[in-house]
Design an enzyme around this catalytic site. Structure first.
Site, mmCIF file in Angstrom:
data_model
loop_
_atom_site.group_PDB
_atom_site.id
_atom_site.type_symbol
_atom_site.label_atom_id
_atom_site.label_comp_id
_atom_site.label_asym_id
_atom_site.label_seq_id
_atom_site.Cartn_x
_atom_site.Cartn_y
_atom_site.Cartn_z
ATOM 1 N N PRO A 177 -6.445 -6.771 2.659
ATOM 2 C CA PRO A 177 -5.744 -7.504 1.596
ATOM 3 C C PRO A 177 -6.598 -7.692 0.349
ATOM 4 O O PRO A 177 -6.103 -8.107 -0.701
ATOM 5 C CB PRO A 177 -5.406 -8.856 2.245
ATOM 6 C CG PRO A 177 -6.205 -8.935 3.485
ATOM 7 C CD PRO A 177 -6.682 -7.570 3.851
ATOM 8 N N ARG A 184 4.840 12.367 1.295
ATOM 9 C CA ARG A 184 5.987 12.790 0.464
ATOM 10 C C ARG A 184 5.556 13.625 -0.738
ATOM 11 O O ARG A 184 6.335 14.400 -1.269
ATOM 12 C CB ARG A 184 6.746 11.553 -0.057
ATOM 13 C CG ARG A 184 7.673 10.908 0.934
ATOM 14 C CD ARG A 184 8.335 9.685 0.320
ATOM 15 N NE ARG A 184 9.188 10.001 -0.825
ATOM 16 C CZ ARG A 184 10.385 10.547 -0.750
ATOM 17 N NH1 ARG A 184 10.893 10.843 0.420
ATOM 18 N NH2 ARG A 184 11.080 10.804 -1.836
ATOM 19 N N ASP A 208 11.675 11.109 -7.808
ATOM 20 C CA ASP A 208 10.795 9.922 -7.729
ATOM 21 C C ASP A 208 9.965 9.844 -8.996
ATOM 22 O O ASP A 208 9.742 8.777 -9.546
ATOM 23 C CB ASP A 208 9.794 10.024 -6.565
ATOM 24 C CG ASP A 208 10.454 9.895 -5.213
ATOM 25 O OD1 ASP A 208 11.647 9.547 -5.174
ATOM 26 O OD2 ASP A 208 9.763 10.153 -4.210
ATOM 27 N N GLU A 257 -11.259 -10.750 10.960
ATOM 28 C CA GLU A 257 -11.522 -11.353 9.644
ATOM 29 C C GLU A 257 -11.972 -10.302 8.636
ATOM 30 O O GLU A 257 -12.108 -10.583 7.459
ATOM 31 C CB GLU A 257 -12.594 -12.437 9.756
ATOM 32 C CG GLU A 257 -12.184 -13.578 10.659
ATOM 33 C CD GLU A 257 -10.844 -14.163 10.254
ATOM 34 O OE1 GLU A 257 -10.729 -14.669 9.129
ATOM 35 O OE2 GLU A 257 -9.909 -14.106 11.074
HETATM 36 N N1 ADE Z 1 -4.603 -5.815 6.207
HETATM 37 C C1 ADE Z 1 -4.145 -7.088 6.201
HETATM 38 N N2 ADE Z 1 -3.345 -7.311 5.152
HETATM 39 C C2 ADE Z 1 -3.283 -6.139 4.439
HETATM 40 C C3 ADE Z 1 -2.632 -5.745 3.241
HETATM 41 N N3 ADE Z 1 -1.877 -6.589 2.550
HETATM 42 N N4 ADE Z 1 -2.804 -4.483 2.829
HETATM 43 C C4 ADE Z 1 -3.591 -3.633 3.512
HETATM 44 N N5 ADE Z 1 -4.231 -3.952 4.645
HETATM 45 C C5 ADE Z 1 -4.084 -5.201 5.112
#
Ligand code: ADE
Length: 247
Positions: A88, A153, A168, A115
Site C-alpha cells: 500500500p 492485455r 482502451d 506488516e
Molecule cells: N498490499 C496490501 N495493500 C495493498 C495495496 N493497496 N496495493 C498493493 N499491495 C497491497
C-alpha cells in the site's frame, strides 16, 4: 512476456490463472506466468518466512533470506524483468503505467504480507513498489493479479480482438461509454438510434461524447489528465451547456 510471482500462498493463483484470456495466452506461449512458493527458498526445517520486527510492535515482517534467494534466482532467469513489490506504500497503479509496463520484457511480482518486508529487500532488489489503491489488502496477492491482468492485455496476441485494447487507449483517461445489445427496445427503453444507423463516424462521435459525459458526471477530476482534442473540448462545452439547461 514472462511474469514470475513470489508468494507464500501459491494456490491463491490456481483458479484465476486457469481461466479465460490469460490461460489461453499461456497455452499459446504468448505469456509465461510462473508462481513460486516463497517457502521453497527457506533453508530452515520449519520453512519460516517471517519474524518479529526489530524495535517491537505488532505484526510480523517478511524475512530477508528467502526473498533474497528467490529474487536473485528469478532475476537471473528473467533478465530485464522489473521487480515489483506490491504494497500500500507504492506508486499508484494507473492505466498510463499499465501501458508502460506492457512494453517491458517481464515482471517479477513480490507479494508482501504481514506488516511488510525487511527494508533491505526493497533497497537491494526491488525496482518499483506499486499500490493498486489507497486501501489496505491482507496481502499483495490480489494486487499481483490486478497487475497480471492489466499488463497482459497490453501484450500483443493476448486479447483476441486487438481493437478492444486500441479502444482502451483511444479512451485513455476517460470512463467508458454505455453499451447496448439486442433487443432494440426492452421494457419501453430504446437503444439510442445512432447505434442502429450503421453510420460509423456518427457512432464514434456519439461514443466519444458519452465517454466525456460519463467522466464529467462521475469523475470530473480525470478530465484534467485526459488527452483531449479540440473536438473533445467542444463536445464538453456542449455537454456542460446541455446539463445547465437540464437536458
Ligand atoms: N498490499 C496490501 N495493500 C495493498 C495495496 N493497496 N496495493 C498493493 N499491495 C497491497
Amino acid at each position: 512476456m514472462r511474469i514470475d510471482i513470489v508468494t507464500i500462498f501459491p494456490s491463491f493463483f490456481d483458479s484465476p490463472l486457469r481461466e479465460g484470456v490469460i490461460h489461453r495466452a499461456c497455452e499459446r506461449g504468448v505469456l509465461d506466468i510462473r508462481v513460486h512458493d516463497l517457502r521453497a527458498f527457506t533453508l530452515d526445517r520449519h520453512r519460516v518466512t517471517d519474524d518479529a520486527p526489530y524495535g517491537g510492535g505488532a505484526g510480523m515482517v517478511m524475512k530477508p533470506e528467502p526473498l533474497f534467494a528467490a529474487l536473485e534466482q528469478l532475476k537471473g532467469e528473467n533478465p530485464g524483468a522489473t521487480t515489483v513489490l506490491l504494497s500500500p506504500q507504492g506508486r499508484l497503479w494507473r492505466q498510463a503505467l499499465v501501458r508502460e509496463y506492457g512494453t517491458r520484457p517481464g515482471m517479477i511480482l513480490v507479494c508482501g504480507r504481514y506488516e511488510g518486508v525487511d527494508e533491505r529487500v526493497r533497497e537491494a532488489l526491488v525496482d518499483e513498489e506499486i499500490s493498486i489503491g489507497d486501501y489496505v489488502l491482507t496481502g499483495g496477492e490480489t494486487a499481483a493479479l490486478v497487475l497480471v491482468e492489466t499488463v497482459a492485455r497490453q501484450v500483443p496476441g493476448v486479447v483476441g480482438q486487438p481493437e478492444s485494447v486500441a479502444q482502451d487507449s483511444f479512451f485513455a483517461g476517460l470512463l467508458d461509454h454505455p453499451h447496448y445489445t439486442r433487443p432494440a427496445e426492452f421494457r419501453g427503453r430504446a437503444v439510442p438510434e445512432v447505434l442502429l444507423s450503421g453510420d460509423h463516424a456518427a457512432i464514434a462521435r456519439w461514443r466519444r461524447r458519452e465517454a466525456l459525459r460519463q467522466t464529467l458526471r462521475k469523475r470530473p477530476e480525470l478530465l484534467a489528465a485526459a488527452e483531449l482534442s479540440a473536438d473533445d473540448l467542444k463536445l464538453l462545452e456542449e455537454i456542460r451547456g446541455a446539463d445547465d439547461r437540464g437536458c
